[in-house]
Write a protein that holds these residues in place. Sequence first.
Motif, PDB file in Angstrom:
ATOM      1  N   ASN A   1      11.436  14.083  -0.655  1.00 51.93           N
ATOM      2  CA  ASN A   1      12.498  14.590  -1.597  1.00 51.93           C
ATOM      3  C   ASN A   1      12.400  15.996  -1.851  1.00 51.93           C
ATOM      4  O   ASN A   1      11.230  16.405  -2.204  1.00 51.93           O
ATOM      5  N   VAL A   2      13.608  16.637  -2.050  1.00 51.07           N
ATOM      6  CA  VAL A   2      13.781  18.072  -2.345  1.00 51.07           C
ATOM      7  C   VAL A   2      14.518  17.960  -3.703  1.00 51.07           C
ATOM      8  O   VAL A   2      15.676  17.880  -3.539  1.00 51.07           O
ATOM      9  N   SER A   3      13.808  18.356  -4.710  1.00 51.43           N
ATOM     10  CA  SER A   3      14.498  18.526  -5.833  1.00 51.43           C
ATOM     11  C   SER A   3      15.152  19.898  -6.363  1.00 51.43           C
ATOM     12  O   SER A   3      14.526  20.877  -6.206  1.00 51.43           O
TER      13      SER A   3
ATOM     14  N   LEU B   1       5.127  16.917   7.269  1.00 56.05           N
ATOM     15  CA  LEU B   1       6.515  17.018   7.137  1.00 56.05           C
ATOM     16  C   LEU B   1       6.515  18.035   5.604  1.00 56.05           C
ATOM     17  O   LEU B   1       7.630  18.603   5.678  1.00 56.05           O
ATOM     18  N   VAL B   2       6.135  17.268   4.639  1.00 57.08           N
ATOM     19  CA  VAL B   2       6.233  17.758   3.351  1.00 57.08           C
ATOM     20  C   VAL B   2       5.380  18.985   3.343  1.00 57.08           C
ATOM     21  O   VAL B   2       6.238  20.187   2.618  1.00 57.08           O
TER      22      VAL B   2
ATOM     23  N   PHE C   1       0.791  -1.105  -0.004  1.00 57.93           N
ATOM     24  CA  PHE C   1       0.078  -0.129   0.141  1.00 57.93           C
ATOM     25  C   PHE C   1       0.821   1.091  -0.079  1.00 57.93           C
ATOM     26  O   PHE C   1       1.559   1.464   0.962  1.00 57.93           O
ATOM     27  N   GLU C   2       1.101   1.927  -1.081  1.00 60.79           N
ATOM     28  CA  GLU C   2       1.723   3.040  -1.426  1.00 60.79           C
ATOM     29  C   GLU C   2       0.884   4.511  -1.547  1.00 60.79           C
ATOM     30  O   GLU C   2      -0.165   4.191  -1.804  1.00 60.79           O
ATOM     31  N   PHE C   3       1.695   5.307  -1.365  1.00 63.87           N
ATOM     32  CA  PHE C   3       1.082   6.762  -2.017  1.00 63.87           C
ATOM     33  C   PHE C   3       2.063   7.556  -2.733  1.00 63.87           C
ATOM     34  O   PHE C   3       3.302   7.305  -2.403  1.00 63.87           O
ATOM     35  N   PHE C   4       1.781   8.652  -3.390  1.00 62.67           N
ATOM     36  CA  PHE C   4       2.538   9.590  -3.946  1.00 62.67           C
ATOM     37  C   PHE C   4       1.601  10.753  -4.237  1.00 62.67           C
ATOM     38  O   PHE C   4       0.446  10.539  -4.436  1.00 62.67           O
ATOM     39  N   ASP C   5       2.165  11.821  -4.269  1.00 54.95           N
ATOM     40  CA  ASP C   5       1.554  13.204  -4.345  1.00 54.95           C
ATOM     41  C   ASP C   5       1.597  13.635  -5.642  1.00 54.95           C
ATOM     42  O   ASP C   5       2.272  12.984  -6.809  1.00 54.95           O
ATOM     43  N   ARG C   6       0.742  14.560  -6.081  1.00 54.25           N
ATOM     44  CA  ARG C   6       0.809  15.126  -7.576  1.00 54.25           C
ATOM     45  C   ARG C   6       1.907  15.557  -8.154  1.00 54.25           C
ATOM     46  O   ARG C   6       2.356  15.246  -9.342  1.00 54.25           O
ATOM     47  N   ALA C   7       2.802  16.123  -7.309  1.00 54.81           N
ATOM     48  CA  ALA C   7       3.985  16.842  -7.687  1.00 54.81           C
ATOM     49  C   ALA C   7       4.989  15.521  -8.247  1.00 54.81           C
ATOM     50  O   ALA C   7       5.762  15.721  -8.975  1.00 54.81           O
TER      51      ALA C   7
ATOM     52  N   VAL D   1      13.047  25.094  -6.746  1.00 53.55           N
ATOM     53  CA  VAL D   1      13.305  23.908  -5.829  1.00 53.55           C
ATOM     54  C   VAL D   1      11.688  23.552  -5.818  1.00 53.55           C
ATOM     55  O   VAL D   1      10.767  24.333  -5.433  1.00 53.55           O
ATOM     56  N   SER D   2      11.707  22.356  -5.814  1.00 47.80           N
ATOM     57  CA  SER D   2      10.335  21.477  -5.640  1.00 47.80           C
ATOM     58  C   SER D   2      10.183  20.578  -4.461  1.00 47.80           C
ATOM     59  O   SER D   2      11.570  19.903  -4.503  1.00 47.80           O
ATOM     60  N   VAL D   3       9.350  20.260  -3.740  1.00 44.88           N
ATOM     61  CA  VAL D   3       9.324  19.342  -2.497  1.00 44.88           C
ATOM     62  C   VAL D   3       8.243  18.076  -3.016  1.00 44.88           C
ATOM     63  O   VAL D   3       7.012  18.603  -3.263  1.00 44.88           O
ATOM     64  N   LEU D   4       8.730  17.010  -2.975  1.00 44.57           N
ATOM     65  CA  LEU D   4       7.735  15.845  -3.206  1.00 44.57           C
ATOM     66  C   LEU D   4       7.741  14.788  -2.239  1.00 44.57           C
ATOM     67  O   LEU D   4       8.550  14.732  -1.290  1.00 44.57           O
ATOM     68  N   GLY D   5       6.514  14.230  -1.869  1.00 49.50           N
ATOM     69  CA  GLY D   5       6.408  13.303  -0.768  1.00 49.50           C
ATOM     70  C   GLY D   5       5.666  11.963  -1.422  1.00 49.50           C
ATOM     71  O   GLY D   5       4.730  12.310  -2.323  1.00 49.50           O
ATOM     72  N   TYR D   6       6.400  10.926  -1.025  1.00 47.82           N
ATOM     73  CA  TYR D   6       5.708   9.750  -1.558  1.00 47.82           C
ATOM     74  C   TYR D   6       6.141   8.528  -0.543  1.00 47.82           C
ATOM     75  O   TYR D   6       7.057   9.136   0.395  1.00 47.82           O
TER      76      TYR D   6
END
Length: 537
Positions: free
Chosen positions: A451-453, A408-409, A289-295, A435-440
């Motif tokens: 993750n901070v890209s 936290l994201v 059971f995983e998740f990821f955000d739109r970013a 800079v973009s911030v991603l959460g998964y």
Amino acid sequence: QQRALLAAARVGRPHSPPPAPSVAGTMGGDPTPRGDFAVLTDADLAAFREILGDDNVRTDARSLDACNEDWMRKYRGNAGVLLLPARTSQVSAILRHCNARGLAVVPQGGNTGLVGGGVPVHDEIVLGMRRMNAVLSVDPVAGTVVCEAGCVLEDLEHALNARGMTAPLDLGAKGRCQIGGNVSTNAGGLRLVRHGSLHGSVLGLEVCTADGTVLDLLRTLRKDNTGYDLKQLFIGAEGTLGVVTKVAMLAPRKPTGVDVAVCAVGSFDDAVATLRDARAKLGDCLQAFEFFDRASLDLVLSTLRGARDPLPKTKAPFYVVTETAVFGEEGGGGGAGAVTHRVARRRVRAWVRSLTKRGVVIDGVVGEDARHASALWNLRERISVALKHAGAVYKYDVSLPTERMYDLVVETRNRLAASTSASTSASTSLDVSKVSVLGYGHLGDGNLHLNVSSPDGYHPALEAILEPFVYEWTAERRGSISAEHGIGAMKPRELAHSKDEASIEAMRRVKEVFDPRGILNPYKVLPPRSTEHRSKL
């Protein structure tokens, strides 16, 4: 270092001049000075050739470039030799020599780690395990497998699949990562929800300690209550206590089929509600059971060829991925196995429809066949690959209470936004707007990958915004600063955010028992002894 040079002079001419101290850990911060270890000499190389033969003592530039740098190109050492043993006796002989000489050693598997644990910091000798890659035994009745540490996870999976079995872990790096490295980092991965951690799946180990002693802990027994369970010390120790050479582990029954569903949800709370419902309705067959955000999804779609939006009519802020297993009779076409799988797929589709009708999810899709299911999975599995293509990335792997892990994201994005406002009049080369911030991550076990890209590369000002903020925020909620990636070279100074001082000191004492000279993977896991790095707990 002068003492090391004098010792080297007594043994032979130094193979290369000792390197200047390099930076260890994250991309900035204080350099980790080279320890008081000996310097590699021609006499050492001659001894290694006697043990391994000429072909397996590599000093050429191509071999050294590959073993000195991690796959993210974030950490780089200056090793002068790569050693490639083919059996335990050779590992033992190498370590015996290195311990006597005081030469530091880094065990290296597939070099797929994310915290610099498998590459040198300075000029440590690299002990590559890839030639020790045999599957030694498979027992379908007991549901166990024994293999060598250099066996690639995907190769092990294929060998087990041929016997109707499967490995108890699955990772995005399965095509390169090795079982010894998986065990040494206590790798988690995508199916921990079903199989649990390697602390439960590993039944036995063979390990070489720093002085070359071989510990035969290699048992395939499910029950063995004979004193201290020593193998547990080496699971997750990142090669700092010993070199894993063989592994015995559980090998569960292989599902006859799997179904993958992707659901779009309107909030993180709805993602958690979907998890709760999945456990209630699909608990007997839920594998992941995983998740990821739109970013994260947008990055995959814009970066990786062939990626397709699973629900193109829905632009949701979050997506969840479920994998369910089918256990029926083998067979295709109109056989019993195919019937069982059709029934199971209808069950998953009915579950998705129920969630949609109740407003828990916005929309959902279930894989029509194995190819479609793989495409859906790739949207989650290949986020890390997309991040690498996008530029520099600051990776944080934390465990937090499930319902609040995405906070936290949000807080990190807010912190970056505030820094943008504060720096508009300041002189800085950092453009935070890029800079973009991603959460998964693994929602099923409370593991967030923050993750901070940064397309423009690593930057001290950006790192200062992120650290120690991420670690302090995690510690305040009694989370873990490393859920599955390990400590490596990146986080020894941050260990005090997750372990109290008494626990850290106990870890040091264990290290001194198995590796009194400290030659195994130095500069990793344990923080330096100083008041600056004392526990914050």
